[in-house]
Design a protein around this motif. Structure first.
Motif, PDB file in Angstrom:
ATOM      1  N   LYS A  39       4.096   0.800  -1.305  1.00 49.22           N
ATOM      2  CA  LYS A  39       5.270   1.415  -1.440  1.00 49.22           C
ATOM      3  C   LYS A  39       5.905   2.202  -0.062  1.00 49.22           C
ATOM      4  CE  LYS A  39       5.710   2.672  -6.430  1.00 49.22           C
ATOM      5  NZ  LYS A  39       5.620   3.760  -7.347  1.00 49.22           N
ATOM      6  N   THR A  40       4.788   2.525   0.455  1.00 53.08           N
ATOM      7  CA  THR A  40       5.196   3.199   1.752  1.00 53.08           C
ATOM      8  C   THR A  40       5.017   2.010   2.962  1.00 53.08           C
ATOM      9  OG1 THR A  40       2.837   3.558   2.423  1.00 53.08           O
ATOM     10  CG2 THR A  40       4.057   5.246   1.283  1.00 53.08           C
ATOM     11  N   GLY A  41       4.813   0.853   2.752  1.00 51.53           N
ATOM     12  CA  GLY A  41       4.783  -0.018   3.869  1.00 51.53           C
ATOM     13  C   GLY A  41       3.717   0.450   4.998  1.00 51.53           C
ATOM     14  N   LYS A  42       2.893   1.105   4.740  1.00 53.22           N
ATOM     15  CA  LYS A  42       1.614   1.881   5.346  1.00 53.22           C
ATOM     16  C   LYS A  42       1.087   0.548   6.336  1.00 53.22           C
ATOM     17  CE  LYS A  42      -1.779   5.030   5.782  1.00 53.22           C
ATOM     18  NZ  LYS A  42      -2.624   6.178   5.198  1.00 53.22           N
ATOM     19  N   TYR A  43       0.712  -0.439   5.445  1.00 51.09           N
ATOM     20  CA  TYR A  43      -0.466  -1.497   5.829  1.00 51.09           C
ATOM     21  C   TYR A  43       0.239  -2.554   6.390  1.00 51.09           C
ATOM     22  CZ  TYR A  43      -4.040   2.157   5.168  1.00 51.09           C
ATOM     23  OH  TYR A  43      -4.679   3.054   5.106  1.00 51.09           O
ATOM     24  N   ARG A  44      -0.066  -3.494   6.941  1.00 55.66           N
ATOM     25  CA  ARG A  44       0.293  -4.959   7.121  1.00 55.66           C
ATOM     26  C   ARG A  44      -0.370  -5.796   6.139  1.00 55.66           C
ATOM     27  NH1 ARG A  44       3.387  -5.111  11.290  1.00 55.66           N
ATOM     28  NH2 ARG A  44       3.053  -3.749  13.089  1.00 55.66           N
ATOM     29  N   ALA A  45      -0.125  -7.087   5.899  1.00 56.97           N
ATOM     30  CA  ALA A  45      -0.620  -8.028   5.160  1.00 56.97           C
ATOM     31  C   ALA A  45      -2.000  -8.034   5.138  1.00 56.97           C
ATOM     32  CB  ALA A  45       0.140  -9.389   5.399  1.00 56.97           C
ATOM     33  N   VAL A  46      -2.721  -8.289   6.067  1.00 57.96           N
ATOM     34  CA  VAL A  46      -4.241  -8.261   6.062  1.00 57.96           C
ATOM     35  C   VAL A  46      -4.902  -7.264   5.444  1.00 57.96           C
ATOM     36  CG1 VAL A  46      -6.415  -8.407   7.433  1.00 57.96           C
ATOM     37  CG2 VAL A  46      -4.180  -9.906   8.105  1.00 57.96           C
ATOM     38  N   ASP A  47      -4.334  -6.103   5.665  1.00 58.92           N
ATOM     39  CA  ASP A  47      -4.979  -4.921   5.299  1.00 58.92           C
ATOM     40  C   ASP A  47      -4.624  -4.864   3.502  1.00 58.92           C
ATOM     41  OD1 ASP A  47      -5.912  -3.639   7.679  1.00 58.92           O
ATOM     42  OD2 ASP A  47      -3.915  -3.093   7.836  1.00 58.92           O
ATOM     43  N   LEU A  48      -3.420  -5.142   3.257  1.00 61.82           N
ATOM     44  CA  LEU A  48      -3.340  -5.113   1.790  1.00 61.82           C
ATOM     45  C   LEU A  48      -4.030  -6.085   0.951  1.00 61.82           C
ATOM     46  CD1 LEU A  48       0.787  -4.388   1.831  1.00 61.82           C
ATOM     47  CD2 LEU A  48      -0.959  -3.057   1.280  1.00 61.82           C
ATOM     48  N   THR A  49      -4.089  -7.397   1.567  1.00 61.17           N
ATOM     49  CA  THR A  49      -4.825  -8.386   1.126  1.00 61.17           C
ATOM     50  C   THR A  49      -6.458  -7.834   0.974  1.00 61.17           C
ATOM     51  OG1 THR A  49      -3.708 -10.041   2.065  1.00 61.17           O
ATOM     52  CG2 THR A  49      -5.793 -10.592   1.251  1.00 61.17           C
ATOM     53  N   SER A  50      -6.885  -6.870   1.942  1.00 61.88           N
ATOM     54  CA  SER A  50      -8.127  -6.541   1.594  1.00 61.88           C
ATOM     55  C   SER A  50      -8.189  -5.461   0.405  1.00 61.88           C
ATOM     56  CB  SER A  50      -8.643  -5.726   2.869  1.00 61.88           C
ATOM     57  OG  SER A  50      -9.922  -4.884   2.630  1.00 61.88           O
ATOM     58  N   GLN A  51      -7.081  -4.623   0.483  1.00 65.65           N
ATOM     59  CA  GLN A  51      -6.973  -3.676  -0.874  1.00 65.65           C
ATOM     60  C   GLN A  51      -7.139  -4.430  -2.200  1.00 65.65           C
ATOM     61  OE1 GLN A  51      -4.044  -0.669  -0.007  1.00 65.65           O
ATOM     62  NE2 GLN A  51      -5.475   0.585   0.895  1.00 65.65           N
ATOM     63  N   LEU A  52      -6.247  -5.527  -2.441  1.00 62.45           N
ATOM     64  CA  LEU A  52      -6.155  -6.020  -3.382  1.00 62.45           C
ATOM     65  C   LEU A  52      -7.439  -6.810  -3.752  1.00 62.45           C
ATOM     66  CD1 LEU A  52      -2.629  -7.819  -2.873  1.00 62.45           C
ATOM     67  CD2 LEU A  52      -3.112  -5.982  -4.682  1.00 62.45           C
ATOM     68  N   PHE A  53      -8.146  -7.262  -2.854  1.00 58.56           N
ATOM     69  CA  PHE A  53      -9.423  -7.840  -2.981  1.00 58.56           C
ATOM     70  C   PHE A  53     -10.338  -6.912  -3.531  1.00 58.56           C
ATOM     71  CE2 PHE A  53     -13.850  -8.669  -1.853  1.00 58.56           C
ATOM     72  CZ  PHE A  53     -14.043  -9.773  -2.203  1.00 58.56           C
ATOM     73  N   ASP A  54     -10.319  -5.824  -3.095  1.00 56.82           N
ATOM     74  CA  ASP A  54     -10.967  -4.468  -3.520  1.00 56.82           C
ATOM     75  C   ASP A  54     -10.877  -4.283  -5.105  1.00 56.82           C
ATOM     76  OD1 ASP A  54     -12.241  -4.198  -1.080  1.00 56.82           O
ATOM     77  OD2 ASP A  54     -10.862  -2.434  -0.689  1.00 56.82           O
ATOM     78  N   VAL A  55      -9.699  -4.448  -5.490  1.00 54.00           N
ATOM     79  CA  VAL A  55      -9.305  -4.212  -6.820  1.00 54.00           C
ATOM     80  C   VAL A  55      -9.863  -5.406  -7.671  1.00 54.00           C
ATOM     81  CG1 VAL A  55      -7.432  -4.325  -8.600  1.00 54.00           C
ATOM     82  CG2 VAL A  55      -7.020  -2.923  -6.580  1.00 54.00           C
ATOM     83  N   VAL A  56      -9.703  -6.537  -7.226  1.00 54.21           N
ATOM     84  CA  VAL A  56     -10.173  -7.722  -8.117  1.00 54.21           C
ATOM     85  C   VAL A  56     -11.817  -7.582  -8.071  1.00 54.21           C
ATOM     86  CG1 VAL A  56     -10.533 -10.265  -7.809  1.00 54.21           C
ATOM     87  CG2 VAL A  56      -8.269  -9.070  -7.630  1.00 54.21           C
ATOM     88  N   SER A  57     -12.376  -7.291  -7.033  1.00 53.69           N
ATOM     89  CA  SER A  57     -13.894  -7.080  -7.045  1.00 53.69           C
ATOM     90  C   SER A  57     -14.259  -6.195  -7.964  1.00 53.69           C
ATOM     91  CB  SER A  57     -14.379  -6.791  -5.438  1.00 53.69           C
ATOM     92  OG  SER A  57     -15.671  -6.747  -5.377  1.00 53.69           O
TER      93      SER A  57
END
Length: 77
Positions: A39-57
């Motif tokens: 929502k804040t656009g704080k991170y770039r795509a690579v960081d968001l991909t990492s966070q989404l991976f954390d959720v899936v993991s």
């Protein structure tokens, strides 16, 4: 594009909150962090991909070790 991810994550989070399990709460917390960053656009795509991976993991680990069962909606998300 991010709005679709936000909507899916928020729906998934709401469906998990009914579980009332401390381990599931870790997933909910990670989803909260990821949604806030989307929502804040704080991170770039690579960081968001990492966070989404954390959720899936977290979901995968809980399913493997604690027998978390996802319903049909949760599985689609």
């Amino acid at each position: 594009m991010y709005q679709e991810y936000i909507n899916l994550l928020e729906a998934f989070r709401l469906s998990l909150m009914a579980e009332n399990d401390p381990e599931v709460n870790k997933i909910v917390e990670q989803i909260n962090e990821t949604v806030a960053n989307l929502k804040t656009g704080k991170y770039r795509a690579v960081d968001l991909t990492s966070q989404l991976f954390d959720v899936v993991s977290l979901v995968g680990n809980l399913m493997a070790f604690n027998d978390l069962k996802l319903n049909a909606f949760q599985s689609k998300v």
